[in-house]
Design a protein around this motif. Structure first.
Motif, PDB file in Angstrom:
ATOM      1  N   CYS A 174       0.868  -1.185   0.000  1.00  0.00           N
ATOM      2  CA  CYS A 174       0.000   0.000   0.000  1.00  0.00           C
ATOM      3  C   CYS A 174       0.899   1.228   0.000  1.00  0.00           C
ATOM      4  CB  CYS A 174      -0.929   0.006   1.211  1.00  0.00           C
ATOM      5  SG  CYS A 174      -2.100  -1.374   1.262  1.00  0.00           S
ATOM      6  N   PRO A 175       1.347   1.684  -1.178  1.00  0.00           N
ATOM      7  CA  PRO A 175       2.330   2.764  -1.251  1.00  0.00           C
ATOM      8  C   PRO A 175       1.839   4.127  -0.783  1.00  0.00           C
ATOM      9  CG  PRO A 175       2.306   1.482  -3.280  1.00  0.00           C
ATOM     10  CD  PRO A 175       1.095   1.091  -2.497  1.00  0.00           C
ATOM     11  N   GLY A 176       0.565   4.271  -0.522  1.00  0.00           N
ATOM     12  CA  GLY A 176       0.060   5.558  -0.061  1.00  0.00           C
ATOM     13  C   GLY A 176      -1.411   5.481   0.265  1.00  0.00           C
ATOM     14  N   THR A 177      -1.904   6.525   0.927  1.00  0.00           N
ATOM     15  CA  THR A 177      -3.330   6.678   1.198  1.00  0.00           C
ATOM     16  C   THR A 177      -3.802   7.952   0.516  1.00  0.00           C
ATOM     17  OG1 THR A 177      -3.158   5.548   3.333  1.00  0.00           O
ATOM     18  CG2 THR A 177      -5.102   6.920   2.987  1.00  0.00           C
ATOM     19  N   VAL A 178      -4.950   7.876  -0.134  1.00  0.00           N
ATOM     20  CA  VAL A 178      -5.439   8.999  -0.935  1.00  0.00           C
ATOM     21  C   VAL A 178      -6.878   9.320  -0.541  1.00  0.00           C
ATOM     22  CG1 VAL A 178      -3.893   8.528  -2.864  1.00  0.00           C
ATOM     23  CG2 VAL A 178      -6.135   7.388  -2.766  1.00  0.00           C
ATOM     24  N   TRP A 179      -7.494  10.240  -1.252  1.00  0.00           N
ATOM     25  CA  TRP A 179      -8.912  10.518  -1.030  1.00  0.00           C
ATOM     26  C   TRP A 179      -9.615  10.727  -2.363  1.00  0.00           C
ATOM     27  CZ3 TRP A 179     -10.557  15.478  -2.545  1.00  0.00           C
ATOM     28  CH2 TRP A 179      -9.558  16.457  -2.660  1.00  0.00           C
ATOM     29  N   ASP A 180     -10.878  10.326  -2.384  1.00  0.00           N
ATOM     30  CA  ASP A 180     -11.720  10.469  -3.568  1.00  0.00           C
ATOM     31  C   ASP A 180     -12.624  11.686  -3.418  1.00  0.00           C
ATOM     32  OD1 ASP A 180     -10.779   8.192  -4.882  1.00  0.00           O
ATOM     33  OD2 ASP A 180     -12.234   6.896  -3.888  1.00  0.00           O
ATOM     34  N   LEU A 181     -13.059  12.198  -4.549  1.00  0.00           N
ATOM     35  CA  LEU A 181     -13.987  13.322  -4.535  1.00  0.00           C
ATOM     36  C   LEU A 181     -15.403  12.780  -4.704  1.00  0.00           C
ATOM     37  CD1 LEU A 181     -13.518  16.707  -6.418  1.00  0.00           C
ATOM     38  CD2 LEU A 181     -15.749  15.717  -5.908  1.00  0.00           C
ATOM     39  N   ASP A 182     -16.149  12.738  -3.605  1.00  0.00           N
ATOM     40  CA  ASP A 182     -17.501  12.193  -3.620  1.00  0.00           C
ATOM     41  C   ASP A 182     -18.553  13.178  -3.119  1.00  0.00           C
ATOM     42  OD1 ASP A 182     -16.863   9.571  -4.569  1.00  0.00           O
ATOM     43  OD2 ASP A 182     -16.081   9.082  -2.578  1.00  0.00           O
ATOM     44  N   THR A 183     -18.187  14.046  -2.202  1.00  0.00           N
ATOM     45  CA  THR A 183     -19.157  14.891  -1.515  1.00  0.00           C
ATOM     46  C   THR A 183     -18.837  16.376  -1.745  1.00  0.00           C
ATOM     47  OG1 THR A 183     -17.839  15.067   0.521  1.00  0.00           O
ATOM     48  CG2 THR A 183     -19.300  13.130   0.301  1.00  0.00           C
ATOM     49  N   PRO A 184     -19.769  17.273  -1.423  1.00  0.00           N
ATOM     50  CA  PRO A 184     -19.483  18.709  -1.541  1.00  0.00           C
ATOM     51  C   PRO A 184     -18.251  19.125  -0.736  1.00  0.00           C
ATOM     52  CG  PRO A 184     -21.834  18.373  -1.338  1.00  0.00           C
ATOM     53  CD  PRO A 184     -21.201  17.030  -1.114  1.00  0.00           C
ATOM     54  N   ARG A 185     -18.044  18.505   0.415  1.00  0.00           N
ATOM     55  CA  ARG A 185     -16.857  18.827   1.205  1.00  0.00           C
ATOM     56  C   ARG A 185     -15.578  18.445   0.453  1.00  0.00           C
ATOM     57  NH1 ARG A 185     -15.710  16.698   7.418  1.00  0.00           N
ATOM     58  NH2 ARG A 185     -13.738  17.793   7.720  1.00  0.00           N
ATOM     59  N   ASP A 186     -15.611  17.303  -0.234  1.00  0.00           N
ATOM     60  CA  ASP A 186     -14.458  16.888  -1.031  1.00  0.00           C
ATOM     61  C   ASP A 186     -14.210  17.862  -2.176  1.00  0.00           C
ATOM     62  OD1 ASP A 186     -14.249  14.556   0.514  1.00  0.00           O
ATOM     63  OD2 ASP A 186     -15.557  13.437  -0.844  1.00  0.00           O
ATOM     64  N   LEU A 187     -15.284  18.366  -2.762  1.00  0.00           N
ATOM     65  CA  LEU A 187     -15.148  19.319  -3.859  1.00  0.00           C
ATOM     66  C   LEU A 187     -14.460  20.591  -3.385  1.00  0.00           C
ATOM     67  CD1 LEU A 187     -15.704  20.154  -6.771  1.00  0.00           C
ATOM     68  CD2 LEU A 187     -18.002  20.846  -6.056  1.00  0.00           C
ATOM     69  N   GLU A 188     -14.833  21.060  -2.220  1.00  0.00           N
ATOM     70  CA  GLU A 188     -14.185  22.247  -1.660  1.00  0.00           C
ATOM     71  C   GLU A 188     -12.711  21.971  -1.368  1.00  0.00           C
ATOM     72  OE1 GLU A 188     -13.579  26.052  -0.576  1.00  0.00           O
ATOM     73  OE2 GLU A 188     -15.341  25.197  -1.567  1.00  0.00           O
ATOM     74  N   ARG A 189     -12.431  20.767  -0.918  1.00  0.00           N
ATOM     75  CA  ARG A 189     -11.038  20.375  -0.645  1.00  0.00           C
ATOM     76  C   ARG A 189     -10.211  20.405  -1.933  1.00  0.00           C
ATOM     77  NH1 ARG A 189      -9.634  14.602   2.341  1.00  0.00           N
ATOM     78  NH2 ARG A 189      -7.399  14.939   2.701  1.00  0.00           N
ATOM     79  N   TRP A 190     -10.797  19.961  -3.016  1.00  0.00           N
ATOM     80  CA  TRP A 190     -10.108  19.962  -4.312  1.00  0.00           C
ATOM     81  C   TRP A 190      -9.862  21.401  -4.777  1.00  0.00           C
ATOM     82  CZ3 TRP A 190     -12.422  18.619  -9.718  1.00  0.00           C
ATOM     83  CH2 TRP A 190     -11.372  18.475 -10.649  1.00  0.00           C
ATOM     84  N   ARG A 191     -10.869  22.238  -4.598  1.00  0.00           N
ATOM     85  CA  ARG A 191     -10.716  23.641  -4.995  1.00  0.00           C
ATOM     86  C   ARG A 191      -9.605  24.322  -4.209  1.00  0.00           C
ATOM     87  NH1 ARG A 191     -17.253  24.687  -5.203  1.00  0.00           N
ATOM     88  NH2 ARG A 191     -17.571  24.126  -7.399  1.00  0.00           N
ATOM     89  N   MET A 192      -9.523  24.027  -2.927  1.00  0.00           N
ATOM     90  CA  MET A 192      -8.460  24.592  -2.101  1.00  0.00           C
ATOM     91  C   MET A 192      -7.093  24.057  -2.522  1.00  0.00           C
ATOM     92  SD  MET A 192     -10.325  24.485   1.657  1.00  0.00           S
ATOM     93  CE  MET A 192      -8.859  25.088   2.495  1.00  0.00           C
ATOM     94  N   LEU A 193      -7.049  22.777  -2.875  1.00  0.00           N
ATOM     95  CA  LEU A 193      -5.799  22.174  -3.335  1.00  0.00           C
ATOM     96  C   LEU A 193      -5.343  22.827  -4.625  1.00  0.00           C
ATOM     97  CD1 LEU A 193      -3.729  19.830  -2.914  1.00  0.00           C
ATOM     98  CD2 LEU A 193      -5.222  18.424  -4.350  1.00  0.00           C
ATOM     99  N   ASP A 194      -6.274  23.041  -5.554  1.00  0.00           N
ATOM    100  CA  ASP A 194      -5.925  23.688  -6.817  1.00  0.00           C
ATOM    101  C   ASP A 194      -5.448  25.113  -6.602  1.00  0.00           C
ATOM    102  OD1 ASP A 194      -6.295  21.593  -8.476  1.00  0.00           O
ATOM    103  OD2 ASP A 194      -8.188  22.272  -9.345  1.00  0.00           O
ATOM    104  N   ALA A 195      -6.096  25.809  -5.657  1.00  0.00           N
ATOM    105  CA  ALA A 195      -5.721  27.195  -5.386  1.00  0.00           C
ATOM    106  C   ALA A 195      -4.312  27.294  -4.788  1.00  0.00           C
ATOM    107  CB  ALA A 195      -6.736  27.829  -4.441  1.00  0.00           C
ATOM    108  N   ALA A 196      -3.902  26.240  -4.111  1.00  0.00           N
ATOM    109  CA  ALA A 196      -2.590  26.252  -3.445  1.00  0.00           C
ATOM    110  C   ALA A 196      -1.455  25.822  -4.364  1.00  0.00           C
ATOM    111  CB  ALA A 196      -2.639  25.348  -2.218  1.00  0.00           C
ATOM    112  N   THR A 197      -1.804  25.307  -5.551  1.00  0.00           N
ATOM    113  CA  THR A 197      -0.761  24.814  -6.454  1.00  0.00           C
ATOM    114  C   THR A 197      -0.634  25.710  -7.690  1.00  0.00           C
ATOM    115  OG1 THR A 197      -2.360  23.350  -7.525  1.00  0.00           O
ATOM    116  CG2 THR A 197      -1.045  22.426  -5.720  1.00  0.00           C
TER     117      THR A 197
END
Length: 205
Positions: A182-205
């Motif tokens: 198990c080379p890593g642990t990740v997260w999937d985008l399933d919920t509105p909270r996950d969507l906000e997390r993705w948006r924040m990740l994109d904004a930081a990169t």
């Protein structure tokens, strides 16, 4: 030594049909907006896949409407094969697709926005000393699974969509005597909270 030129990467994805994809984002998003998120994730996943693997080693396995124009366009853009997902539950479909490959294979979905070429390369390297490679997800599922001729037992009688799938699969692998990485642990985008997390990740990169 196993290399990326010897491993096939399968991408499982649904056709982008409004009301049939990313339904857990509704009603925070309407059906069209949820579809757009699905498309963005799929486009990103295929870009990552084709950075990590030769196009000849990447396959898009489509559900719902395998010949959907967008899926055909994406497959043509990247020069990758497009297949219809086989029949059966998720486990049966994954096992059938993996078993159709001549050599080692990895399978991913299109919902993981933190999957990278480097992480996929780590998964490929893990195949040198392990029978099974998984990327567990924070919600208890997994975003990647694959290996060398995996037995059907790994994919049967699982609570698909539940929070114990990764743990159940890991336990089943131990019962079968498989070496697991198990080379890593990740997260999937399933919920509105996950969507906000993705948006924040994109904004930081």
């Amino acid at each position: 030594m196993v290399s990326g030129a010897e491993v096939t990467l399968l991408v499982f994805a649904k056709a982008p049909i409004p009301g049939k994809v990313k339904t857990r984002l509704m009603p925070a998003l309407d059906a069209e907006q949820a579809r757009d998120v699905h498309v963005a994730l799929l486009e990103r996943t295929l870009e990552v896949a084709c950075q990590a693997f030769p196009a000849a080693r990447v396959q898009l396995w489509a559900g719902l409407a395998p010949r959907h124009p967008l899926l055909e366009a994406l497959a043509a853009r990247h020069g990758i094969a497009l297949h219809a997902q086989p029949s059966g539950d998720l486990g049966q479909r994954m096992h059938t697709a993996l078993s159709a490959q001549r050599g080692p294979a990895l399978l991913i979905g299109s919902d993981c926005p933190v999957l990278t070429p480097a992480l996929l390369a780590r998964c490929v390297r893990a195949l040198n000393a392990h029978d099974l490679v998984m990327l567990p997800a924070e919600d208890g599922g997994y975003a990647l699974i694959g290996g060398h001729r995996l037995p059907a037992r790994l994919f049967t009688d699982m609570a698909w969509g539940g929070s114990e799938v990764a743990a159940q699969t890991h336990a089943r692998a131990r019962e079968l005597g498989l070496r697991v990485a198990c080379p890593g642990t990740v997260w999937d985008l399933d919920t509105p909270r996950d969507l906000e997390r993705w948006r924040m990740l994109d904004a930081a990169t």
